[in-house]
Design a protein around this motif. Structure first.
Motif, PDB file in Angstrom:
ATOM      1  N   MET A 166      47.214  25.450  63.095  1.00  0.00           N
ATOM      2  CA  MET A 166      46.926  24.383  64.142  1.00  0.00           C
ATOM      3  C   MET A 166      46.004  22.725  63.569  1.00  0.00           C
ATOM      4  SD  MET A 166      46.943  25.428  66.935  1.00  0.00           S
ATOM      5  CE  MET A 166      46.907  24.350  67.961  1.00  0.00           C
ATOM      6  N   LYS A 167      44.966  23.187  62.761  1.00  0.00           N
ATOM      7  CA  LYS A 167      44.593  22.124  62.449  1.00  0.00           C
ATOM      8  C   LYS A 167      45.935  20.923  61.353  1.00  0.00           C
ATOM      9  CE  LYS A 167      41.216  20.474  58.674  1.00  0.00           C
ATOM     10  NZ  LYS A 167      40.645  20.925  57.613  1.00  0.00           N
ATOM     11  N   SER A 170      47.853  19.655  64.295  1.00  0.00           N
ATOM     12  CA  SER A 170      46.777  18.003  64.609  1.00  0.00           C
ATOM     13  C   SER A 170      46.959  16.411  63.997  1.00  0.00           C
ATOM     14  CB  SER A 170      45.384  18.349  64.877  1.00  0.00           C
ATOM     15  OG  SER A 170      44.960  18.686  63.535  1.00  0.00           O
ATOM     16  N   LYS A 173      50.651  15.596  66.239  1.00  0.00           N
ATOM     17  CA  LYS A 173      50.750  15.344  67.811  1.00  0.00           C
ATOM     18  C   LYS A 173      49.618  15.784  68.392  1.00  0.00           C
ATOM     19  CE  LYS A 173      55.063  17.723  66.211  1.00  0.00           C
ATOM     20  NZ  LYS A 173      56.187  16.780  66.169  1.00  0.00           N
ATOM     21  N   ASN A 174      50.224  15.302  69.929  1.00  0.00           N
ATOM     22  CA  ASN A 174      48.622  14.486  70.450  1.00  0.00           C
ATOM     23  C   ASN A 174      48.016  16.197  70.902  1.00  0.00           C
ATOM     24  OD1 ASN A 174      50.226  15.820  72.584  1.00  0.00           O
ATOM     25  ND2 ASN A 174      51.103  13.923  72.733  1.00  0.00           N
ATOM     26  N   LEU A 175      47.379  16.123  71.834  1.00  0.00           N
ATOM     27  CA  LEU A 175      46.485  16.890  72.361  1.00  0.00           C
ATOM     28  C   LEU A 175      47.262  17.491  73.692  1.00  0.00           C
ATOM     29  CD1 LEU A 175      43.327  15.345  73.715  1.00  0.00           C
ATOM     30  CD2 LEU A 175      43.602  17.678  71.788  1.00  0.00           C
ATOM     31  N   LEU A 178      49.560  20.163  71.899  1.00  0.00           N
ATOM     32  CA  LEU A 178      48.334  21.459  70.770  1.00  0.00           C
ATOM     33  C   LEU A 178      48.147  22.430  71.998  1.00  0.00           C
ATOM     34  CD1 LEU A 178      46.147  18.636  68.477  1.00  0.00           C
ATOM     35  CD2 LEU A 178      47.984  20.574  67.507  1.00  0.00           C
ATOM     36  N   LYS A 179      47.578  21.564  73.436  1.00  0.00           N
ATOM     37  CA  LYS A 179      47.154  22.487  74.153  1.00  0.00           C
ATOM     38  C   LYS A 179      48.476  24.168  74.265  1.00  0.00           C
ATOM     39  CE  LYS A 179      45.161  23.109  78.273  1.00  0.00           C
ATOM     40  NZ  LYS A 179      44.110  23.952  78.503  1.00  0.00           N
ATOM     41  N   THR A 182      48.995  26.315  71.576  1.00  0.00           N
ATOM     42  CA  THR A 182      47.499  27.727  71.806  1.00  0.00           C
ATOM     43  C   THR A 182      48.628  28.489  72.153  1.00  0.00           C
ATOM     44  OG1 THR A 182      46.244  26.447  73.341  1.00  0.00           O
ATOM     45  CG2 THR A 182      45.902  25.877  71.383  1.00  0.00           C
ATOM     46  N   VAL A 209      41.958  23.695  72.771  1.00  0.00           N
ATOM     47  CA  VAL A 209      42.513  22.314  73.329  1.00  0.00           C
ATOM     48  C   VAL A 209      42.203  21.983  74.997  1.00  0.00           C
ATOM     49  CG1 VAL A 209      43.869  21.039  72.409  1.00  0.00           C
ATOM     50  CG2 VAL A 209      43.758  23.006  71.045  1.00  0.00           C
TER      51      VAL A 209
END
Length: 415
Positions: A166-167, A170, A173-175, A178-179, A182, A209
């Motif tokens: 995930m790190k 990030s 990639k944008n939020l 990332l969401k 998850t 996220v």
């Protein structure tokens, strides 16, 4: 390009094909503006219809270069380019619309079998194409990360590896991406645990996220009723459209669930509508209110085509298949416009706004949040809490008194 039809005949053929596919008359009219402009352009310059001349037309008339990324075009220019692509495809005997398909797997050979099994399981849940493609997108990146980390055996995945991925993701990639990742990762880790590949369920190791949520768009009771009253229920189309939109207003169902509603989902003896939501997979039971039931009965008895398709709401012309969510969005938007409801810039005006309006009305009537969450088929009450932002009925009770400004300096003047 084998030109067998005149441009006028080609436009007519494309129009009829789009109508048969359930594309709205209003949208076809918008495409026709570009088609008519193309006709005039080719006639003025004495040019034949072909792909090359269409490309020149787009660039000279609208400044749309063939090198421009389609995603970066303005909405109106996207529609203009789409109109030309439809004509070109029609002339070549191709599908007028590019059929959306699943994305390509880029899984490493070490994980290909397990990841493919996971995707097959997700497909078996009848999830939306966009959801499956989101899963494939995330797994393609996870596969790349595992290779970079020299992890060839999925059994070696640990919470630290999950958080490291995930790190790593990030960084580029944008939020929202990332969401979405998850959600896929939690489902994958639970799958690996069920298949006894991992010794435990590591889904809790996936970090949360949070994306900034906008304030929902809502309409008042008078605006909603004016919108419903705008339907011409003396016509066949108006009767069908009214029934569909009324379900969205009274029950808050998503557009995909309304369009996917089947005859077996309506339990007249219990006065309920029972279905599994397309988006969350939640089994939902909603009350079949009197006005909704009467609207559906009128449509079924007087309007619905007598065909074998089990979907409740069908197109009015052959082939008599179910309607799309886009069609329902158009119905709601047109109804608001016909009712002269003022829609502020940036405010939603489709079925989702009707869900938000229902949630707000329920909050005003002191309905508990868990009940609202269940009604809207939310997977948890955290999703429903967004409507607290627009619960003006209760927010007014929390308003603070404006402090006395006596003695305060403002603009160099003591008040």
């Amino acid at each position: 390009m084998d030109q067998q039809l005149t441009l006028t005949e080609l436009i007519e053929t494309a129009s009829q094909s789009l109508k048969a596919d359930g594309i709205t008359v209003e949208y076809i009219k918008q495409l026709s503006c570009t088609w008519n402009s193309l006709e005039r352009y080719l006639a003025t310059h004495n040019l034949p219809f072909n792909k090359e001349n269409c490309t020149i037309f787009l660039e000279e008339m609208y400044g749309i270069s063939s090198k421009q990324n389609y995603a970066n075009l303005r909405a109106i220019d996207k529609r203009r380019k789409r109109a030309i692509c439809i004509l070109v495809n029609c002339a070549d005997g191709l599908s007028l619309y590019r059929k959306k398909t699943y994305w390509t797997f880029n899984f490493s050979e070490s994980y290909e079998t397990i990841f493919s099994d996971f995707i097959d399981e997700r497909k078996s849940c009848n999830l939306a194409l966009a959801t499956i493609n989101r899963d494939i997108y995330t797994l393609n990146h996870f596969s790349e990360y595992l290779q970079l980390s020299s992890i060839s055996d999925l059994a070696n995945i640990s919470p630290k590896v999950v958080q490291g991925f995930m790190k790593w993701l990030s960084i580029s990639k944008n939020l929202p991406t990332l969401k979405s990742a998850t959600s896929t990762m939690r489902q994958l880790l639970r799958f690996l645990y069920r298949k006894e590949i991992l010794p435990g369920d590591y889904s809790s190791a996936v970090p949360t996220v949070k994306c900034r949520k906008t304030v929902p768009s809502v309409y008042g009771k008078d605006e909603i009723e004016a919108m419903l009253n705008s339907f011409n229920r003396a016509s066949a189309v108006g009767t069908r459209n009214y029934a569909m939109v009324l379900i969205a207003v009274r029950l808050g169902m998503r557009s995909s669930d309304i369009c996917g509603l089947e005859l077996k989902n309506i339990h007249w003896e219990k006065n309920t509508i029972e279905f599994t939501t397309k988006k969350t997979g939640e089994f939902t039971i909603l009350p079949l209110t009197a006005d909704v039931g009467n609207a559906i009965i009128k449509y079924l008895k007087e309007i619905r085509p007598n065909v074998k398709d089990e979907h409740v709401f069908l197109k009015m012309q052959a082939p008599y298949t179910k309607l799309s969510s886009v069609s329902l969005h158009y119905m709601v938007t047109k109804a608001f416009r016909d009712a002269n409801v003022v829609v502020a810039s940036g405010k939603r005006h489709g079925p989702h706004a009707l869900r938000a309006s229902l949630a707000t009305a329920m909050l005003e009537n002191e309905v508990p949040l868990p009940v609202i969450s269940e009604t809207l088929s939310h997977s948890n009450t955290d999703t429903t809490k967004i409507y607290l932002k627009i619960d003006m009925h209760h927010l007014r009770k929390l308003a603070l008194e404006v402090p006395d400004l006596t003695g305060v300096w403002m603009g160099g003047v003591r008040i």
